[in-house]
Scaffold this motif. Sequence first.
Motif, short mmCIF file in Angstrom:
data_model
loop_
_atom_site.label_atom_id
_atom_site.label_comp_id
_atom_site.label_asym_id
_atom_site.label_seq_id
_atom_site.Cartn_x
_atom_site.Cartn_y
_atom_site.Cartn_z
N LYS A 275 0.85 -1.19 0.00
CA LYS A 275 0.00 0.00 0.00
C LYS A 275 0.89 1.24 0.00
N GLY A 276 0.27 2.39 -0.24
CA GLY A 276 0.99 3.65 -0.13
C GLY A 276 1.65 4.13 -1.40
N TRP A 277 1.83 3.21 -2.39
CA TRP A 277 2.43 3.58 -3.67
C TRP A 277 1.52 3.06 -4.79
N GLU A 278 1.50 3.80 -5.92
CA GLU A 278 0.72 3.32 -7.06
C GLU A 278 1.51 3.52 -8.36
N ILE A 279 1.22 2.67 -9.32
CA ILE A 279 1.79 2.79 -10.67
C ILE A 279 0.62 2.97 -11.62
N ASN A 280 0.64 4.09 -12.35
CA ASN A 280 -0.47 4.40 -13.26
C ASN A 280 0.06 5.17 -14.46
N LEU A 284 5.12 6.59 -11.24
CA LEU A 284 5.22 5.98 -9.91
C LEU A 284 4.93 7.06 -8.88
N THR A 285 3.91 6.84 -8.04
CA THR A 285 3.45 7.89 -7.12
C THR A 285 3.38 7.37 -5.70
N VAL A 286 3.98 8.14 -4.78
CA VAL A 286 3.75 7.89 -3.36
C VAL A 286 2.51 8.67 -2.98
N VAL A 451 3.71 12.65 -4.20
CA VAL A 451 4.79 13.05 -5.10
C VAL A 451 4.94 11.95 -6.15
N SER A 452 5.15 12.35 -7.41
CA SER A 452 5.23 11.39 -8.50
C SER A 452 6.61 11.39 -9.14
N PHE A 453 6.98 10.23 -9.73
CA PHE A 453 8.27 10.04 -10.36
C PHE A 453 8.11 9.31 -11.70
N LYS A 454 8.99 9.59 -12.63
CA LYS A 454 9.05 8.84 -13.89
C LYS A 454 10.44 9.01 -14.49
N ASN A 455 10.71 8.27 -15.56
CA ASN A 455 11.99 8.37 -16.28
C ASN A 455 13.18 8.24 -15.32
N ILE A 456 13.13 7.24 -14.46
CA ILE A 456 14.20 7.03 -13.48
C ILE A 456 15.30 6.21 -14.13
#
Length: 463
Positions: A275-280, A284-286, A451-456
Amino acid sequence: MMTEQLKPKLKLLLGACASVLLLLSCNQEPKDDTPWISLFDGKTLNGWTQLGGIANYAVRDNSIVGTTVHNTPNSFMTSEKKYGDFILELEYKVDSSMNSGIQIRSNSFPHYQDGRVHGYQIEIDPSDRAWSAGIYDEGRRGWLHPLTDNPKAQAAFKQNDWNHYRIEAIGDTIKTWINDVPAAYLIDDKTAEGFIGLQVHSIGENQQEGTEIIWRDIKILTDSLSKYSRKSPLTPVITKNSLGTSELEQGWEMLWDGKTTAGWRGARLDEFPEKGWEINDGVLTVLASGGGESEAGGDIVTKEKYGDFELKLDFRITEGANSGIKYYVDTDLNKGPGSSIGLEYQILDDARHPDAKLGNHEGSRTVASLYDLIKADENKHMNPIGEWNTAHIISKDNHVEHWLNGMKVLEYERKSDDFKKLVSESKYEKWPNFGESETGHLLLQDHGDRVSFKNIKIKPITK
């Protein structure tokens, strides 16, 4: 009164005229009713500004002529107006020894490498490689869409003659044609708006000065684009959470695949948090938990450890958000409450979060700072809430740099006396040899805010 003898001759004459008219009609090109807007008046460079180097630009015979000179970086004649979605057409003729390009959605900002022109470039390449109309990312990622797998487009370029480009930039999609042959089809959301630019590439000392590239019939369409847009038969190259050709050649690797949790685990778990994180949609979002332990998923870390490295990622914050990117993390430290221990590239809404005024030195907890130790440059550029920003961390031979949106905002020497002094005066003083590990995990922090992340992506640096 027409005699009977004349009627057959008249019929023959009329038939011949009709045939001629039909032939002329068939040979006529269909009329282009597209409401084009000219970007060049054919006489002056009004509406254009030169950036970068000092190559020569002049107007001659209703064309813009760019001429190479020695001892200067790439030069760009840029439109003073910026464009987002558009269809652009133009013609050019290039010396066979030159390299050039058409900049689109490009920019020059003081914070970005001292004003360096950067953005998408539609390549002009008369060399044997023949990548004309491929897509390059000037001043950033390098090649995004070369023409390696498109021999028809490579063969379409006409040496020492006029070539025609059609460029469509609509939303996150860029499509190109060279002499009506489909060349490139790119889906990339790095930049939504910028100027049009005509590049004169820098030359080496052994290259002939004074070679020319000529552009003419530069016209743009910004309205009713769906009506005039063309379909491309090519398979699109999608850059989201993937590497470009240049990045692959430089040794970059994707640290997150954009779809799964592969390669990551909870900082205090054997697997990824449930829980606590999602991929959409490749993000990638906390999730926001308000700091509540029952809702939080906790920090996540790479399963691998890294020594010297370069790390790049895009992040997007919400109002008042706090998070961070940690490196050289030892998950065996701090088994109690709080985050895992490591050096931290701070992610913060400086305008709204109280941490911005705290820290060992005031401001050392602002965005892109080395958390609680070194304040980031006050002239840094942070995009508005809801927009993507790019973090870049370089660590090599204990020299570390933090970059934000193309600007270096701080640097320091790990393990140095100055570094140790900063640690001794900070909240980290209780952790022996803090920040001095040879290797460690990389961490994305759950601080209770969305907070969201991508292109890591990462480039391990081998010695």
